[in-house]
Design an enzyme around this catalytic site. Structure first.
Site, PDB file in Angstrom:
ATOM      1  N   HIS A   1       2.027 -11.766  14.019  1.00 60.29           N
ATOM      2  CA  HIS A   1       3.678 -12.008  15.248  1.00 60.29           C
ATOM      3  C   HIS A   1       3.471 -13.396  15.209  1.00 60.29           C
ATOM      4  CE1 HIS A   1       7.087 -12.659  17.146  1.00 60.29           C
ATOM      5  NE2 HIS A   1       7.112 -11.850  18.109  1.00 60.29           N
TER       6      HIS A   1
ATOM      7  N   THR B   1       0.918  -1.739   0.301  1.00 60.65           N
ATOM      8  CA  THR B   1       0.019  -0.033  -0.109  1.00 60.65           C
ATOM      9  C   THR B   1       0.841   0.897   0.077  1.00 60.65           C
ATOM     10  OG1 THR B   1      -1.778   1.105   0.737  1.00 60.65           O
ATOM     11  CG2 THR B   1      -0.061   0.040   2.544  1.00 60.65           C
TER      12      THR B   1
END
Length: 412
Positions: free
Chosen positions: A375, A323
């Site tokens: 994560h 992006t």
């Protein structure tokens, strides 16, 4: 013959759509394959073409949510096509009708005074209205009830807005509009990404001087050779990302319950801003494309998004997202993961800043880059290593992205 036009399925996972705009009026004569409506799904806005020629009767209003396969209009295929010369004359009286109705609206202010006959129920919300007002944190005493005896109805509660304080002058108008199905789905996915992933963001900075030198040297020749195609930054970033994904494959994987799905290809989702909101079309097998191939595909997808012609298939899949908030002037941000993907790279604007080079202070065009990652599946070593690999490739593009030959890589 009366033909029932049903909502076609835009994709396997889509069960309903919303009528965004009717492009024709009730009673109009339509030609076969003429676009008669724009429909919003939770992935894209699509045009609905007429299946046959004839006079159309609308069976759904703008803003209605209808199931896939439901009838939205009827087409009388036996109806004669009106003469083209009479069509404008027929429109003129219709244009006048709304004007008389607008004037008729003014006296309707009087009924608003009607709830003068108040009762014990005045100002008391119904159970459904009370729930809505509690969610909005609005006191019932601040809402005027339109129900029987002044009772606050569910509609009153839905339309109620919190107090904006004591006005001191100036315009204070408000407008309440329903979000499109696409916008609502985007909002739902963004909240889901925040709530259901262990999202972290790591940052780095890139010296854009080497890429600027290549673009300044070859962009004119590239444009002339490849039919007006521009040599932008996205091809360099896409190539750098696909290289880094090969080095750190965990970033190119997804969670599926107790399992990890790893991909040996790189389908890069490119976030673009369209007239209907955020679109994320996919560049398939970007690792196999040349600079010219990437630029051509991104241009094709961006034009389709801008013109409202993007399809569900164009935005299905993707293993990693890029992006670019820099086109709007963003210096630094934390992009949100595009689920079920596990990583997204955020580009930002380029600003000339002083940096230390070989013990000396020099001014270079610099860009901050950000990698947001899940994560649960990507550790700090992989995330930081991935972003460093992107930085290294962008700061040494000829060697790491072009095999030492810029002209050959650019197909010049």
């Amino acid at each position: 013959m009366i033909l029932e036009m049903k909502v076609p399925s835009p994709g396997e996972s889509i069960k309903e759509v919303e009528i965004a705009t009717w492009l024709v009026k009730d009673g109009d004569y339509v030609e076969k394959d003429q676009a008669i409506a724009e429909v919003d799904s939770d992935k894209a806005t699509l045009e609905l073409p007429a299946e046959m020629s004839g006079v159309i009767t609308l069976k759904a209003e703008e803003g209605d949510t209808v199931a896939v396969g439901a009838v939205v209009c009827l087409i009388d295929t036996d109806a004669a096509k009106p003469a083209g010369s009479t069509a404008p004359a027929a429109e003129a009286p219709k244009a006048e009708a709304p004007k008389t109705e607008v004037k008729a609206e003014a006296p309707k202010a009087a009924p608003a005074q009607a709830p003068a006959a108040t009762s014990y129920a005045a100002g008391t919300p119904s159970p459904a209205a009370r729930k809505i007002l509690d969610e909005k944190n609005i006191a019932p005493a601040t809402v005027s009830g339109t129900g029987k005896g002044g009772r606050i109805t569910k509609e009153d509660a839905v339309n109620a807005v919190p107090s904006m304080g004591t006005p001191t002058g100036g315009s204070r108008g408000t407008e309440r509009t329903k979000l499109s199905m696409l916008r609502r789905k985007v909002a739902e996915r963004l909240v889901s990404a925040k709530n259901e992933t262990a999202m972290l963001t790591t940052f780095n900075e890139v010296n854009m001087t080497p890429i600027n030198q290549i673009r300044n040297e070859y962009k004119d020749a590239f444009k002339a050779k490849h039919g007006g195609l521009g040599l932008g930054f996205m091809s360099f970033f896409t190539k750098a990302v696909t290289r880094a994904l090969e080095l750190y494959p965990d970033v190119n994987s997804m969670m599926d319950g107790d399992y990890k799905i790893a991909y040996d290809f790189a389908d890069i989702s490119i976030a673009v801003s369209g007239p209907k909101g955020l679109m994320v079309p996919v560049v398939r097998n970007a690792e196999l494309l040349t600079f010219r191939g990437i630029e051509a595909e991104i241009k094709r997808l961006a034009l389709r998004a801008r013109d409202g012609q993007i399809t569900v298939d164009d935005m299905t899949g993707g293993t990693f997202t890029i992006t670019n908030g820099g086109v709007f002037g963003s210096m630094l941000s934390t992009p949100i993961i595009n689920p079920p993907q596990s990583g997204i790279l955020g580009m930002h604007n380029i600003i000339e800043r002083p940096i230390a080079v070989n013990g000396k202070v020099e001014i270079h065009p610099m860009m901050y880059v950000a990698l947001s990652y899940d994560h649960r599946i990507i550790d700090g070593r992989e995330s930081v290593g991935f972003l460093v690999a992107v930085k290294e490739a962008l700061e040494n593009p000829v060697e790491l992205l072009m095999n030492g030959d810029a002209k050959r890589a650019l197909e010049l």
